[in-house]
Write an enzyme that holds these catalytic residues in place. Sequence first.
Site, PDB file in Angstrom:
ATOM      1  N   TYR A  66       0.908  -1.335  -0.017  1.00 49.14           N
ATOM      2  CA  TYR A  66      -0.089   0.013   0.133  1.00 49.14           C
ATOM      3  C   TYR A  66       0.813   1.409  -0.021  1.00 49.14           C
ATOM      4  CZ  TYR A  66      -4.209   2.491   1.202  1.00 49.14           C
ATOM      5  OH  TYR A  66      -5.453   3.396   1.188  1.00 49.14           O
ATOM      6  N   GLY A  68       1.507   5.265  -0.413  1.00 50.26           N
ATOM      7  CA  GLY A  68       0.506   6.242   0.084  1.00 50.26           C
ATOM      8  C   GLY A  68      -0.320   6.081   1.090  1.00 50.26           C
ATOM      9  N   GLY A  72      -3.658   5.909   7.552  1.00 47.89           N
ATOM     10  CA  GLY A  72      -3.957   4.442   7.314  1.00 47.89           C
ATOM     11  C   GLY A  72      -4.750   3.908   8.740  1.00 47.89           C
ATOM     12  N   ASP A 138      -2.382   5.086  -3.126  1.00 47.80           N
ATOM     13  CA  ASP A 138      -2.987   6.313  -2.868  1.00 47.80           C
ATOM     14  C   ASP A 138      -2.167   7.573  -2.809  1.00 47.80           C
ATOM     15  OD1 ASP A 138      -5.441   7.968  -2.442  1.00 47.80           O
ATOM     16  OD2 ASP A 138      -5.079   7.840  -0.065  1.00 47.80           O
ATOM     17  N   LYS A 175      -5.513   4.889  -7.529  1.00 49.62           N
ATOM     18  CA  LYS A 175      -6.213   6.147  -7.362  1.00 49.62           C
ATOM     19  C   LYS A 175      -5.901   7.018  -8.501  1.00 49.62           C
ATOM     20  CE  LYS A 175      -6.686  10.521  -4.563  1.00 49.62           C
ATOM     21  NZ  LYS A 175      -6.146  11.267  -3.214  1.00 49.62           N
ATOM     22  N   PHE A 180      -9.293  18.810 -14.522  1.00 48.44           N
ATOM     23  CA  PHE A 180     -10.269  19.558 -14.990  1.00 48.44           C
ATOM     24  C   PHE A 180     -10.234  20.338 -16.344  1.00 48.44           C
ATOM     25  CE2 PHE A 180     -11.024  20.034 -10.113  1.00 48.44           C
ATOM     26  CZ  PHE A 180     -11.975  19.285 -10.134  1.00 48.44           C
ATOM     27  N   GLU A 207     -12.538  12.329  -9.471  1.00 49.78           N
ATOM     28  CA  GLU A 207     -11.686  11.275  -9.056  1.00 49.78           C
ATOM     29  C   GLU A 207     -12.262   9.997  -9.050  1.00 49.78           C
ATOM     30  OE1 GLU A 207      -9.157  12.522  -5.609  1.00 49.78           O
ATOM     31  OE2 GLU A 207     -10.400  11.013  -4.424  1.00 49.78           O
TER      32      GLU A 207
END
Length: 220
Positions: A66, A68, A72, A138, A175, A180, A207
């Site tokens: 994992y 990022g 947690g 992430d 992720k 935009f 997202e």
Amino acid sequence: MEAVSMDKPFMYFDEIDNELEYDPKTSEEKPKKLPYQGQLKLLLCELFFLSKLQRHGILDGCTIVYVGSAPGTHIKYLRDHFLSMGLVIRWILIDGRQHDTILNGLRDVTLITKFVDESYIRVLKKQLYQSKIVLISDVRSKRGGNEPSTFDLLSNYALQNIMVSILKPAASSLKWRCPFPDQWVKDFYIPHGNEMLQPFAPKYSAEIVNNIYSGNPIKL
């Protein structure tokens, strides 16, 4: 914003059957948030992802990398849930920030305080030789301002692509957020997967979580 009633909530991006014109002002809205909404969002998304892996026999005996992961807090509850089901999982949590102390002292959880780059990913791959890896990412760099810039996003996506290419995970949850329209810099590539919508997302959110349930070579 008015609530919308439906028999089943939209789960994936390709289920959306309508569109709105982009209005830059909408990103300035400050929606009401639940306590610990960020951790709850991650808990729901990752519980869905990992439960699907469990049903297909991928989760037991795996090593979850994992990247990022800090703080947690929610990971402790994911870990306890699958442990109670008798699954053997090794967790490697990597972030340059400090993790919640609730994760300290767990024999199946390794905490690494480090920001990840390609060279470290290659070292990690050697350490996990022959391990069945499940990757959760992430990563979210931010060089100023309230939101990551497009350059931050592109850097994150390049790193995620490197992680998938080198680690060759059995499954991945990545992720990503589409820039935009008025912040677009250049086209970019992401791995082909199931684009899952996130809980509690405001109407202007771009997202999603890109879930990949296969260890086959990635398609961009």
